[in-house]
Motif scaffolding. Structure first.
Motif, PDB file in Angstrom:
ATOM      1  N   LEU A 131     -41.342  71.530  14.198  1.00  0.00           N
ATOM      2  CA  LEU A 131     -41.854  72.515  15.148  1.00  0.00           C
ATOM      3  C   LEU A 131     -42.873  71.878  16.095  1.00  0.00           C
ATOM      4  CD1 LEU A 131     -42.338  75.490  16.113  1.00  0.00           C
ATOM      5  CD2 LEU A 131     -44.076  75.627  14.308  1.00  0.00           C
ATOM      6  N   VAL A 132     -43.856  71.210  15.544  1.00  0.00           N
ATOM      7  CA  VAL A 132     -45.011  70.749  16.311  1.00  0.00           C
ATOM      8  C   VAL A 132     -44.721  69.522  17.163  1.00  0.00           C
ATOM      9  CG1 VAL A 132     -47.363  69.836  16.112  1.00  0.00           C
ATOM     10  CG2 VAL A 132     -46.629  71.721  14.653  1.00  0.00           C
ATOM     11  N   LEU A 133     -44.048  68.554  16.601  1.00  0.00           N
ATOM     12  CA  LEU A 133     -43.905  67.260  17.263  1.00  0.00           C
ATOM     13  C   LEU A 133     -42.899  67.280  18.403  1.00  0.00           C
ATOM     14  CD1 LEU A 133     -43.955  65.003  14.098  1.00  0.00           C
ATOM     15  CD2 LEU A 133     -45.874  65.707  15.531  1.00  0.00           C
ATOM     16  N   ALA A 134     -43.184  66.465  19.397  1.00  0.00           N
ATOM     17  CA  ALA A 134     -42.277  66.273  20.533  1.00  0.00           C
ATOM     18  C   ALA A 134     -41.596  64.925  20.365  1.00  0.00           C
ATOM     19  CB  ALA A 134     -43.064  66.287  21.832  1.00  0.00           C
ATOM     20  N   PHE A 135     -40.433  64.784  20.975  1.00  0.00           N
ATOM     21  CA  PHE A 135     -39.793  63.480  21.028  1.00  0.00           C
ATOM     22  C   PHE A 135     -38.885  63.408  22.250  1.00  0.00           C
ATOM     23  CE2 PHE A 135     -37.593  65.979  17.669  1.00  0.00           C
ATOM     24  CZ  PHE A 135     -36.327  66.139  18.227  1.00  0.00           C
TER      25      PHE A 135
END
Length: 177
Positions: free
Chosen positions: A20-24
């Motif tokens: 949910l939190v992390l971007a990539f």
């Protein structure tokens, strides 16, 4: 959490907070891009629908990532097993808690690494006190929100003081290079 388990990731005790939190960004580690604070499209409940074939699906970055137990500690300790999937109103505060707990666990990891160094007795005592405090404290959301502005700075100053024992790239993660 017991010291031996503090940094152990247990996805079964989490709520897919990293998903949910992390971007990539799309590239060699990820088959597609994902913005921060949006659920991954492969998320099904709190489980990854393609977990058994992440590499084949072009998602080796997911395999490599380790939250150092921050996700399971947030869900079980801070939110007593509640999840943002069951209680959508918790989404924002769980994301904030996860981000802060990652910082707590990053410092625990560094403090544990520093245990291997020949520190002066006073520095070793201070290292042990910080580590015990971070590992054994039962965190609340409010305390996690305050962590980076208070205790994290004290720990960072301590780590900076013993920085000659660390490889430079480790402390760069705390912007202490």
């Amino acid at each position: 959490m017991p010291q031996a388990d503090c940094l152990k990731t247990d996805c079964s005790q989490c709520a897919a907070l990293c998903c949910l939190v992390l971007a990539f960004d799309q590239g060699k580690d990820f088959a597609f891009s994902k913005n921060p604070c949006e659920p991954c499209r492969n998320l099904s409940g709190h489980l990854c629908a393609i977990h058994d074939r992440l590499n084949e699906a072009g998602m080796p970055g997911c395999i490599a990532y380790d939250c150092l137990g921050a996700g399971n500690r947030v869900v079980q300790e801070v939110f007593a097993g509640q999840t943002w999937q069951q209680e959508p109103r918790l989404m924002r505060v769980m994301m904030e808690a996860f981000s802060a707990m990652r910082e707590v666990h990053k410092r625990i990891d560094l403090l544990r690494a520093a245990e291997m160094f020949p520190l002066e007795p006073h520095s070793e005592q201070e290292r042990r006190a910080f580590q015990d405090r971070l590992e054994n404290h039962r965190w609340s959301g409010t305390e996690l929100n305050e962590f980076e502005a208070e205790l994290a700075l004290e720990i960072d100053m301590f780590l900076y003081g013993i920085k000659d024992h660390f490889p430079v790239d480790i402390l760069a993660s705390l912007k202490m290079g």
